[in-house]
Scaffold this motif. Structure first.
Motif, mmCIF file in Angstrom:
data_model
loop_
_atom_site.group_PDB
_atom_site.id
_atom_site.type_symbol
_atom_site.label_atom_id
_atom_site.label_comp_id
_atom_site.label_asym_id
_atom_site.label_seq_id
_atom_site.Cartn_x
_atom_site.Cartn_y
_atom_site.Cartn_z
ATOM 1 N N VAL A 141 24.097 48.673 -31.730
ATOM 2 C CA VAL A 141 22.762 49.250 -31.894
ATOM 3 C C VAL A 141 22.593 50.459 -30.964
ATOM 4 N N ARG A 142 23.076 50.302 -29.746
ATOM 5 C CA ARG A 142 22.995 51.416 -28.772
ATOM 6 C C ARG A 142 23.679 52.662 -29.314
ATOM 7 N N ASP A 143 24.867 52.478 -29.918
ATOM 8 C CA ASP A 143 25.620 53.613 -30.447
ATOM 9 C C ASP A 143 24.926 54.254 -31.647
ATOM 10 N N ALA A 144 24.044 53.488 -32.287
ATOM 11 C CA ALA A 144 23.415 53.972 -33.524
ATOM 12 C C ALA A 144 22.093 54.689 -33.284
ATOM 13 N N THR A 145 21.542 54.551 -32.090
ATOM 14 C CA THR A 145 20.195 55.104 -31.887
ATOM 15 C C THR A 145 19.914 55.448 -30.421
ATOM 16 N N ASP A 146 19.013 56.404 -30.238
ATOM 17 C CA ASP A 146 18.542 56.732 -28.888
ATOM 18 C C ASP A 146 17.158 56.145 -28.626
ATOM 19 N N ILE A 147 16.604 55.445 -29.608
ATOM 20 C CA ILE A 147 15.294 54.810 -29.426
ATOM 21 C C ILE A 147 15.421 53.759 -28.318
ATOM 22 N N PRO A 148 14.448 53.704 -27.390
ATOM 23 C CA PRO A 148 14.523 52.684 -26.337
ATOM 24 C C PRO A 148 14.808 51.297 -26.925
ATOM 25 N N LEU A 149 15.780 50.630 -26.333
ATOM 26 C CA LEU A 149 16.293 49.385 -26.914
ATOM 27 C C LEU A 149 16.042 48.190 -25.996
ATOM 28 N N MET A 150 15.300 47.226 -26.547
ATOM 29 C CA MET A 150 15.031 45.975 -25.838
ATOM 30 C C MET A 150 15.741 44.869 -26.616
ATOM 31 N N VAL A 151 16.400 43.972 -25.905
ATOM 32 C CA VAL A 151 17.116 42.882 -26.583
ATOM 33 C C VAL A 151 16.393 41.567 -26.302
ATOM 34 N N LYS A 152 16.056 40.839 -27.367
ATOM 35 C CA LYS A 152 15.291 39.586 -27.225
ATOM 36 C C LYS A 152 16.245 38.412 -27.111
ATOM 37 N N LEU A 153 16.133 37.698 -26.009
ATOM 38 C CA LEU A 153 17.119 36.682 -25.642
ATOM 39 C C LEU A 153 16.692 35.269 -26.029
ATOM 40 N N SER A 154 17.721 34.472 -26.306
ATOM 41 C CA SER A 154 17.516 33.058 -26.639
ATOM 42 C C SER A 154 17.526 32.206 -25.372
ATOM 43 N N PRO A 155 16.638 31.218 -25.290
ATOM 44 C CA PRO A 155 16.680 30.299 -24.153
ATOM 45 C C PRO A 155 17.660 29.152 -24.387
ATOM 46 N N ASN A 156 18.224 29.088 -25.597
ATOM 47 C CA ASN A 156 19.081 27.951 -25.949
ATOM 48 C C ASN A 156 20.522 28.206 -25.503
ATOM 49 N N VAL A 157 20.668 28.528 -24.231
ATOM 50 C CA VAL A 157 21.976 28.878 -23.673
ATOM 51 C C VAL A 157 22.131 28.212 -22.305
ATOM 52 N N THR A 158 23.362 28.147 -21.853
ATOM 53 C CA THR A 158 23.634 27.552 -20.546
ATOM 54 C C THR A 158 23.173 28.485 -19.428
ATOM 55 N N SER A 159 23.457 29.788 -19.598
ATOM 56 C CA SER A 159 23.075 30.750 -18.568
ATOM 57 C C SER A 159 22.475 31.997 -19.193
ATOM 58 N N ILE A 160 21.166 32.073 -19.180
ATOM 59 C CA ILE A 160 20.507 33.240 -19.796
ATOM 60 C C ILE A 160 20.771 34.503 -18.974
ATOM 61 N N THR A 161 21.038 34.346 -17.677
ATOM 62 C CA THR A 161 21.300 35.542 -16.851
ATOM 63 C C THR A 161 22.619 36.201 -17.260
ATOM 64 N N ASP A 162 23.604 35.403 -17.641
ATOM 65 C CA ASP A 162 24.883 35.983 -18.079
ATOM 66 C C ASP A 162 24.704 36.799 -19.355
ATOM 67 N N ILE A 163 23.914 36.281 -20.289
ATOM 68 C CA ILE A 163 23.643 37.016 -21.536
ATOM 69 C C ILE A 163 22.897 38.313 -21.196
ATOM 70 N N ALA A 164 21.911 38.207 -20.312
ATOM 71 C CA ALA A 164 21.123 39.384 -19.926
ATOM 72 C C ALA A 164 22.008 40.456 -19.303
ATOM 73 N N LYS A 165 22.907 40.032 -18.442
ATOM 74 C CA LYS A 165 23.817 41.006 -17.798
ATOM 75 C C LYS A 165 24.729 41.656 -18.832
ATOM 76 N N SER A 166 25.163 40.892 -19.811
ATOM 77 C CA SER A 166 26.054 41.430 -20.838
ATOM 78 C C SER A 166 25.343 42.485 -21.690
#
Lengths: 303, 256
Positions: free
Chosen positions: A153-178
């Motif tokens: 998505v980043r490569d496709a657009t310059d529009i400010p990009l926010m990613v909505k994260l799932s809480p159904n994970v072991t470590s949400i901070t790892d997903i956020a960092k990625s």
């Protein structure tokens, strides 16, 4: 009068209150209660490349202080959004966040490129819908895939990009960092928590989809914890959501580290919830000598 | 505009086992409301509102009459509300019934599907017949109200403890044979609606059905209250709260 404006990834919002995706359609219904210009912004219904029917009903089950839903991203597709919903929304005097959900990494990039030049203020990339079989949570629960879809998505657009994260994970901070490492300008969290209810008379799940996403005040403490953890793990701004129903909840979420807040299920109980929260934030600032609401972001002092 | 507000209850009656009849003073809502629409009521201690059909509209006195059945803990809470207390309501919601002025109508209600038949049948008065079906006599409601409005009531019970023993669909067939109506209205269980729709189609009579589904927002934003409908020959998911609750029976995909 306090300054309620906030800035998220370079996008200025007149106030930090944004109806959450899937809880407000494209604003048409709630405009019959109050002008949409009152709102900081609107995160529109999750939009896919093509029209989606969504799941069989029943799609909703009440829970203590909340609800489960299994809508399954029913929407008219991105072309209908661009031709029918967006032109109307652009006249309303509020920020427009396009929530998009691709069924593949490539399709996510294609969706984003289709929004280029459309005038949406921000993209919210949904990698966390628990109610669809392709894409959705399959993207949001794996660090590598979450990074890949963010990059597409980043490569496709310059529009400010926010990613909505799932809480159904072991470590949400790892997903956020990625997703941060792959070009996200902000993250929003939490999407719904996967849950289930069973009708003990029929021994059948209440939802035809068997499982669905839990939202409402029941999830608020989980959301506050995750927002706090993510805000401490990444440098990009965090937009907090999950069970916010009052101005005090919004203040709490902002103290945990949210630069802005989204309000979802509370709107079903009280259509006026977003505007009541805005009014309540103004009052709270005045009563607490806060001149600029954004000054409270991340000010919780942990023990 | 939609209205959300707190309105006083000015009358309350228990009209049958587990069935309650509230009269709410809400002039702004009553002036807008049409037969077939519904309201969303907040039940204290419960997260989601309860959709309740409008039974009757009194525009002169600015009141709505809401008849509901205790189905679970939320509606049980609503049944504890008393005269003088306020009810938190979003209203009026949804699309109402199509009205054919000066024509003849048959209104078919099954169980708690009977209340919305009162307001629509009243518009037809002596040109309407109201067929209502209940499991047993103790659950029968609104028969005197139909009579008072000049409507001809036909009561059916599954066990024959009141009125005619049998289903509303049998009574409907008999009435059509006597005199064919211009339109049929129906609200009740899906299996009943399917039967009514089939009879209407066989006889070439227009038919409007009011559907029910679990709801959240009540206004068309959250998309949870789905029903299968047919548009341009293709089955789609429509939403009971905004596209309905009233649909032309030919639009509804009753299935199997």
């Amino acid at each position: 009068m306090a300054d309620l404006s906030v800035n998220v990834a370079g996008v200025q919002f007149k106030n930090p209150v944004i109806p959450a995706s899937g809880c407000f359609g494209y604003g048409r219904e709630y405009e019959r209660f109050y002008p949409l210009s009152r709102l900081g912004g609107i995160s529109v219904k999750g939009t896919t490349r093509f029209e989606r029917m969504g799941n069989e009903g029943p799609r909703v089950a009440e829970t203590p202080s909340g609800m489960l839903n299994s809508v399954g991203l029913q929407n008219g597709g991105v072309e209908k959004f661009l031709s029918y919903e967006l032109p109307n929304l652009k006249t309303k005097g509020t920020r427009i966040i396009a929530n998009i959900a691709g069924s593949t990494v490539e399709e996510s990039g294609e969706l984003a490129s289709m929004l280029n030049g459309s005038g949406v203020d921000m993209i919210e990339l949904n990698i966390s819908c628990p109610n669809v079989k392709q894409g959705g949570a399959a993207f949001g629960t794996d660090c590598t895939v979450a990074g890949q879809v963010t990059k597409a998505v980043r490569d496709a657009t310059d529009i400010p990009l926010m990613v909505k994260l799932s809480p159904n994970v072991t470590s949400i901070t790892d997903i956020a960092k990625s997703v941060e490492a792959n070009g996200a300008d902000a993250v929003s969290l939490i999407n719904t928590l996967l849950g289930m209810r069973i009708d003990i008379k029929t021994r059948r799940p209440v939802l035809k989809n068997n499982v669905g996403g839990l939202s409402g005040p029941a999830v608020f403490p989980v959301a506050v914890r995750m927002v706090w953890q993510v805000a401490n793990a990444v440098k990009i701004p965090v937009v907090g959501m999950g069970g916010i129903a009052s101005a005090e909840d919004a203040v709490e979420m902002m103290m945990a580290g949210a630069s802005a807040v989204q309000v979802g299920a509370a709107i079903f109980a009280d259509p006026f919830a977003p505007v009541k929260i805005i009014d309540g934030l103004e009052k709270w600032c005045d009563e607490n000598g806060v001149e600029r609401l954004s000054d409270i972001v991340g000010t919780v002092q942990p023990w | 505009m939609y209205t959300q507000g707190k309105y006083p209850i000015i009358a309350k009656k228990a009209i049958a086992k587990g069935m309650f009849d509230l009269t709410v003073l809400c002039p702004d809502v009553a002036s807008e409301a049409v037969p077939g629409q519904f309201v969303q009521i907040a039940a204290e201690g419960f997260f989601l509102r309860r959709p309740i059909s409008i039974c009757d509209i009194d525009k002169d006195n600015g009141t709505l009459r809401l008849v509901f059945e205790v189905r679970g803990k939320g509606t049980e809470k609503l049944s504890e509300l008393n005269v003088g207390q306020n009810i938190d309501m979003i209203a009026p919601l949804g699309k109402g019934f199509k009205v054919l002025s000066g024509k003849k109508a048959i209104c078919v209600g099954g169980g708690i599907g009977t209340p919305p038949m009162l307001s629509i049948s009243k518009l037809y008065g002596k040109n309407a017949t109201a067929i209502s079906g209940f499991r047993t006599a103790a659950l029968a409601i609104l028969q005197d109200d139909f009579k008072a409005a000049g409507v001809t009531p036909i009561l059916c019970t599954d066990d024959g403890t009141a009125g005619v023993k049998g289903f509303v669909t049998d009574a409907l067939k008999a009435e059509i044979e006597k005199e064919k109506p211009d339109i049929i209205y129906a609200c009740g269980p899906m299996v009943m609606l399917k039967g009514v729709a089939a009879i209407a189609e066989q006889n070439g009579i227009e038919c409007q059905v009011s559907l029910e589904q679990r709801m959240a927002c009540g206004v068309g934003a959250c998309l949870v209250c789905v029903c299968r409908t047919v548009r341009d020959g293709k089955e789609i998911f429509s939403h009971v709260c905004k596209d309905g609750p009233v649909f032309d029976s030919k639009e509804v995909a009753f299935g199997g």
